[in-house]
Design a protein around this motif. Structure first.
Motif, mmCIF file in Angstrom:
data_model
loop_
_atom_site.group_PDB
_atom_site.id
_atom_site.type_symbol
_atom_site.label_atom_id
_atom_site.label_comp_id
_atom_site.label_asym_id
_atom_site.label_seq_id
_atom_site.Cartn_x
_atom_site.Cartn_y
_atom_site.Cartn_z
ATOM 1 N N ASN A 224 0.716 -0.739 0.043
ATOM 2 C CA ASN A 224 -0.621 0.017 -0.183
ATOM 3 C C ASN A 224 0.587 1.065 0.428
ATOM 4 N N ASN A 227 2.310 1.943 -3.312
ATOM 5 C CA ASN A 227 1.442 2.330 -3.923
ATOM 6 C C ASN A 227 1.386 4.000 -4.357
ATOM 7 N N ARG A 280 3.525 -5.490 -14.690
ATOM 8 C CA ARG A 280 2.114 -4.361 -14.588
ATOM 9 C C ARG A 280 1.013 -4.335 -15.991
ATOM 10 N N PRO A 285 -0.380 -1.340 -11.894
ATOM 11 C CA PRO A 285 0.366 -0.836 -10.992
ATOM 12 C C PRO A 285 -0.005 -1.556 -9.902
ATOM 13 N N ASP A 286 -0.533 -2.121 -9.233
ATOM 14 C CA ASP A 286 -1.371 -1.963 -8.291
ATOM 15 C C ASP A 286 -0.364 -2.725 -7.288
ATOM 16 N N HIS A 287 0.467 -2.633 -6.309
ATOM 17 C CA HIS A 287 1.653 -3.745 -5.924
ATOM 18 C C HIS A 287 0.482 -4.826 -5.316
ATOM 19 N N ARG A 288 -0.868 -4.539 -4.658
ATOM 20 C CA ARG A 288 -0.748 -6.046 -3.627
ATOM 21 C C ARG A 288 -1.086 -6.761 -4.497
ATOM 22 N N ILE A 289 -1.466 -6.752 -6.638
ATOM 23 C CA ILE A 289 -0.770 -7.530 -6.954
ATOM 24 C C ILE A 289 0.285 -8.202 -7.671
#
Lengths: 340, 250
Positions: A224, A227, A280, A285-289
């Motif tokens: 989070n 992000n 990506r 770009p959501d780092h949780r995924i």
């Protein structure tokens, strides 16, 4: 959101499993699938008695002591480099960043080169020295870069980037100097710098794999924060992220992860740059995924590349890093073109 | 009640002093405008009111407490900032960016809840970016981006809203919409607003109070009527103007 997460991760894990199987069975020596399954089952207590040995001992050695550890090492190295690349790209807000940008790689190379090029023994009481020395070199460069970049208790990203680049240049120069002065080991050093999973010390796998997994898990807990920082460091402060803390921790965790991967495999290029971009493009770009998906893609990519590099001109081998670059470049260009 | 105070703050970059002994106190539900020529220290001051910069000297207090001693997430739940344009490289969607406004509320180990999604939706609706929901932020115009950042700040559900030239990239229609929205939030929800503006006309029309900075010091403060005079404009900006009463553009 979490549905999308599940689908992509499950799909990725499925492909990863397939590529692991491919990696285990493809190679210069043919291993019959049925015997292979039996060999694996015979390792399980209680089942052992009910399985009759119908294969030669050297085949079992190839499977258990070479193929499986090598494929697992490819998985761990590929995953580590990809996670590290994804995190550095976001942290530096630079799409060209990769795990080797901030000096860790050249430190490791220097460590490895010193052992290879001098008459130091490769083993010391059974402990392989090259990976240890590479890891020590990587740590040294990490501390140097950190020390150089730190100003007034903060870690400005552009100073970090410059420090990394300068450490890379200086250490490479020292390596070149060592190569010029030495009259042995040149090709070994070059192969090491290209990156290879051949002749690596598979007995290190039980140490490297768990530590790498723990590092990746800890890095994942910053998703989070990452992000928000990827959008802008200034905004991150306004959104309650302790940016200076997060930056320091991620730099250290990420450098350790890279150091670990590099010390057992050399400088396998391209994985850490390209896989995060591919991931990506697929999941956003959501780092949780992005972080777990990059890890999976990196694992798949390196397992398959390594399988190719030891089977194209078998029984000889191409350095793994050469194959990743040759495969990775065009594949990436294809994706880039297709997206537009 | 005083919600935000600056106590004797000074700040300098290396040798250049940007702000000198600023004292400012903002009451709850105030609508304060910060105006002044380029380089007078407006943005620096605003950043210090939300922990974006640490004052070299002095303190910033939120409800009487030093904001640098408060938990960062607590501050972010209470004070939101809309910065000037930010250069975003990675293709986050508008929804994802606005959802980041919820990050002070979302635990490290969890995903956003239904409630967060609802709040983000209404924030996007208010800032008129709902139809851009799934667009990538790097494909938007700077005016659209500015409204996305406003939506993100609203999603923080702050008590104090800081805005750094929120209308600089907006067309005349959206300028009015955004300022009317801020005015409504100020009047109905009692959000305290502190806004930097280069547009003296707009600032005088919407702000209840103005602070005029000149070379790092407060030159004068008070109601727009008191602050904006022919003499002050001449002294601070070095421009001779005629003041005309009437409905300025908006």
């Amino acid at each position: 959101m979490s549905n999308k997460f599940r689908i992509y991760i499950l799909l990725g894990l499925g492909l990863l499993l397939l590529s692991l199987v491919a990696g285990i069975f493809i190679g210069s020596v043919y291993i019959e699938p049925l015997s292979a399954v039996k060999m694996l089952l015979s390792k399980i207590p209680y089942l052992k008695e009910s399985i009759s040995v119908t294969w030669e001992g050297n085949i079992e050695d190839i499977l258990m002591k070479v193929r499986i550890p090598r494929v697992l090492l490819a998985l761990i190295v590929g995953a580590s480099l990809s996670v590290s690349g994804a995190v550095f790209q976001s942290l530096l807000r630079n799409p060209l960043a990769d795990p080797y940008l901030l000096g860790v790689s050249s430190g490791a190379a220097l460590g490895a080169a010193i052992v290879i090029l001098t008459s130091l023994p490769f083993f010391f009481f059974g402990v392989p020295i090259v990976p240890l020395s590479a890891f020590a070199g990587a740590l040294l460069s990490m501390f140097l870069v950190y020390g150089l970049a730190k100003t007034k208790g903060k870690l400005p990203m552009h100073t970090l980037l410059l420090s990394g680049v300068i450490i890379n240049f200086s250490f490479s120069a020292v390596i070149m100097l060592l190569i010029t002065l030495s009259n042995k080991g040149l090709s070994e050093v070059i192969v090491w710098m290209m990156g290879t999973l051949n002749n690596t010390n598979y007995e290190l796998l039980p140490y490297v794999a768990p530590v790498a997994l723990v590092l990746m898990a800890v890095i994942y807990m910053f998703s989070n924060d990452l992000n928000v920082i990827a959008v802008g460091e200034e905004s991150a402060v306004y959104l309650g992220v302790k940016t200076e803390n997060v930056k320091k921790w991620l730099f250290i965790l990420n450098s350790l992860l890279t150091a670990l991967a590099v010390s057992v495999s050399g400088l396998i290029g391209f994985v850490g740059l390209i896989i995060p971009h591919i991931a990506r493009m697929i999941v956003g770009p959501d780092h949780r995924i992005l972080i777990p998906f990059s890890a999976i893609c990196g694992g798949i990519f390196l397992v398959l590349s390594d399988t190719l590099c030891r089977s194209i001109i078998s029984p000889a081998e191409i350095p793994t890093g050469v194959v990743t670059a040759i495969l990775g470049g065009p594949f990436f260009l294809y994706l880039l073109k297709r997206k537009k | 009640m005083k919600i935000l105070e600056a106590k004797d703050i000074s700040f300098g970059y290396d040798k250049k002093e940007v702000l000198k002994n600023i004292n400012l106190s903002v009451e709850e539900a105030d609508f304060l405008g910060i105006i002044g020529p380029n380089g007078s220290g407006k943005t620096t001051l605003l950043k210090m009111l939300c922990r974006g910069l640490k004052p070299g000297q002095g303190k910033v207090l939120f409800k009487g407490e030093d904001i640098f001693r408060l938990d960062t997430r607590f501050v972010a739940k209470n004070i939101a900032m809309v910065p000037q344009d930010e250069n975003i490289i990675f293709p986050f969607t508008v929804f994802e960016i606005v959802m980041m406004g919820r990050s002070p509320y979302i635990n490290r180990f969890s995903w956003e809840k239904k409630e967060d999604v609802n709040i983000v939706h209404s924030a996007m609706k208010l800032a008129d970016v709902l139809r851009l929901r799934d667009r990538n932020i790097d494909e938007l115009s700077s005016g659209e981006r500015q409204r996305v950042f406003i939506a993100r700040a609203l999603a923080q559900m702050p008590k104090v809203l800081l805005l750094d030239e929120p209308t600089s990239h907006l067309d005349i229609n959206h300028q009015r919409d955004v300022l009317e929205l801020i005015k409504k939030l100020n009047e109905n929800v009692k959000i305290t607003v502190i806004m930097i503006s280069h547009d003296i006309n707009l600032a005088s029309k919407y702000c209840k109070r103005l602070v005029l900075l000149k070379t790092g010091k407060i030159f004068t403060e008070g109601s727009p009527k008191k602050v904006i005079t022919k003499k002050v404009i001449k002294d601070v900006y070095g421009v001779k103007v005629e003041l005309v009463k009437g409905n300025v553009l908006l």
